[in-house]
Scaffold this active site. Structure first.
Site, PDB file in Angstrom:
ATOM      1  CG  HIS A  56      -6.451  61.589  14.146  1.00 26.83           C
ATOM      2  ND1 HIS A  56      -5.755  60.464  13.761  1.00 26.83           N
ATOM      3  CD2 HIS A  56      -5.979  61.904  15.385  1.00 26.83           C
ATOM      4  CE1 HIS A  56      -4.935  60.095  14.729  1.00 26.83           C
ATOM      5  NE2 HIS A  56      -5.040  60.963  15.725  1.00 26.83           N
ATOM      6  CG  HIS A  58      -4.235  64.084  17.658  1.00 25.85           C
ATOM      7  ND1 HIS A  58      -4.764  62.993  18.291  1.00 25.85           N
ATOM      8  CD2 HIS A  58      -4.919  65.171  18.121  1.00 25.85           C
ATOM      9  CE1 HIS A  58      -5.745  63.393  19.116  1.00 25.85           C
ATOM     10  NE2 HIS A  58      -5.852  64.706  19.016  1.00 25.85           N
ATOM     11  CG  ASP A  60       0.699  61.465  17.371  1.00 22.50           C
ATOM     12  OD1 ASP A  60      -0.316  62.163  17.153  1.00 22.50           O
ATOM     13  OD2 ASP A  60       0.641  60.375  17.973  1.00 22.50           O
ATOM     14  CG  HIS A  61      -1.691  60.402  13.601  1.00 20.90           C
ATOM     15  ND1 HIS A  61      -1.949  59.102  13.247  1.00 20.90           N
ATOM     16  CD2 HIS A  61      -1.584  60.413  14.946  1.00 20.90           C
ATOM     17  CE1 HIS A  61      -2.020  58.357  14.347  1.00 20.90           C
ATOM     18  NE2 HIS A  61      -1.801  59.136  15.395  1.00 20.90           N
ATOM     19  CG  HIS A 114      -8.279  59.673  19.069  1.00 20.19           C
ATOM     20  ND1 HIS A 114      -7.650  59.528  20.279  1.00 20.19           N
ATOM     21  CD2 HIS A 114      -7.340  60.178  18.220  1.00 20.19           C
ATOM     22  CE1 HIS A 114      -6.392  59.926  20.174  1.00 20.19           C
ATOM     23  NE2 HIS A 114      -6.175  60.327  18.936  1.00 20.19           N
ATOM     24  CG  ASP A 133      -4.205  57.593  17.114  1.00 23.35           C
ATOM     25  OD1 ASP A 133      -3.553  56.700  16.538  1.00 23.35           O
ATOM     26  OD2 ASP A 133      -3.688  58.620  17.594  1.00 23.35           O
ATOM     27  CG  HIS A 171      -0.096  55.267  18.675  1.00 24.73           C
ATOM     28  ND1 HIS A 171       0.994  56.055  18.954  1.00 24.73           N
ATOM     29  CD2 HIS A 171      -1.086  56.111  18.270  1.00 24.73           C
ATOM     30  CE1 HIS A 171       0.679  57.337  18.750  1.00 24.73           C
ATOM     31  NE2 HIS A 171      -0.580  57.396  18.329  1.00 24.73           N
TER      32      HIS A 171
END
Ligand code: ZN
Length: 255
Positions: A56, A58, A60-61, A114, A133, A171
Site C-alpha cells: 500500500h 503509505h 513507511d512502506h 486500512h 497493514d 509492524h
C-alpha cells in the site's frame, strides 16, 4: 525449492522482509520502508534485489523504493488502485492477478480498509502471505480509508487461506495488541499463552512474526468478530460480525 525469507526491523517498528527464490536467485523486498536496512539485509544474505512488492501507498512502506530501484534496477509491483500515489511503479496488480518472482508465484488479494487499494500477496506453494497493514499478529490495521465492513471482508479473505499459512505483517505491534486482546477475551486460553510467549520473545529481542493463520484464528479478536464471546464482550450479542468488528476496532482505537 522452498522460498527463503529474511526478516528485519526498519524505522521504529516496521518490518522489512526479503523473499528469496533459491532456484533462480530472484529476491523481492516486500515493501520498502527505508533503503538502508534492506541494503544491509541484502549484504548479509548475498541476495540480489530483483523485485519490490508493495502492499500500500503509505510512506513507511514506500520511502525506500526510489533509492533501491535506482541502485538495483529492480521491478516495482504495486496495487493498481493506488498507482497514482506510488512513484516508480513498473507493474500494477489487482484481485486474482498472479505475480511471478523467479520460479515463485503469488496470488494477489485485494484487502482494502486500512487504505482503499491495499493488497496482500499469497504464495500458495510455500504457504506464505504478506499482508502489510491489513492484519497484524493479534491485531489489525487501523481503518483509515475504508469502512469497517470493507476491512472485515478483507480479513475474511485472509482468514480463508490455509491454517498453516505463515503470515508476515508490516509492524511489530504484537505486545500492545495482546494487551488489548486480553481486554476483549480475558478467558481465551490460547490468547493468554500467546501473550506470555510474546512477552518472552520481546524480552529476548526476537520478532513475534511470522505467525500462522491457524494461530491467529485462535487469538486475534479481529478475526473472531463472529465468535459469540467476542460479540458479548462489546455488548453486541446476536449482532452481525461486521458490526462487532467495527465495535472492537473502535475500542482499540481508543485503547
Ligand atoms: Zn499503512
Amino acid at each position: 525449492m522452498p522460498a527463503e525469507t529474511k526478516l528485519f526491523l526498519c524505522l521504529k517498528d516496521n518490518y522489512g522482509v526479503l523473499l528469496h527464490d533459491p532456484a533462480t536467485g530472484a529476491t523481492a523486498a516486500i515493501d520498502a520502508p527505508e533503503a538502508a536496512p534492506i541494503e544491509k539485509a541484502l549484504a548479509a544474505t548475498g541476495w540480489k534485489l530483483t523485485d519490490i512488492l508493495v502492499t500500500h501507498h503509505h510512506g513507511d512502506h514506500t520511502a525506500g523504493i526510489a533509492a533501491l530501484k535506482d541502485k538495483h534496477h529492480c521491478r516495482v509491483v504495486a496495487p493498481r488502485n493506488e498507482a497514482s500515489k506510488i512513484a516508480n511503479i513498473d507493474e500494477t496488480v489487482g484481485e486474482g492477478d498472479s505475480v511471478t518472482m523467479g520460479s515463485l508465484s503469488a496470488r494477489v488479494l485485494e484487502t482494502p480498509g486500512h487504505t482503499a487499494g491495499h493488497i496482500s500477496y499469497f504464495f500458495p506453494a510455500d504457504k506464505l502471505a504478506f499482508v502489510g497493514d491489513t492484519l497484524f499478529s493479534v491485531g489489525c490495521g487501523r481503518v483509515i480509508e475504508g469502512t469497517p465492513e470493507m476491512m472485515w471482508q478483507s480479513l475474511l479473505k485472509i482468514r480463508n487461506l490455509p491454517d498453516d499459512t505463515r503470515l508476515y505483517c508490516g509492524h511489530e505491534y504484537t505486545a500492545a495488541n495482546c494487551r488489548f486482546a486480553l481486554t476483549v477475551e480475558p478467558d481465551n486460553a490460547a490468547l493468554r499463552k500467546r501473550a506470555t510467549a510474546v512477552t518472552q520473545l520481546i524480552g529476548q529481542g526476537e520478532p513475534t512474526i511470522p505467525t500462522t493463520l491457524g494461530e491467529e484464528k485462535a487469538v486475534n479478536p479481529f478475526l473472531r468478530a463472529d465468535v459469540p464471546s467476542v460479540a458479548a464482550s462489546v455488548d453486541l450479542t446476536g449482532a452481525g460480525a461486521a458490526k462487532v468488528f467495527a465495535a472492537v476496532r473502535g475500542r482499540k482505537d481508543r485503547f
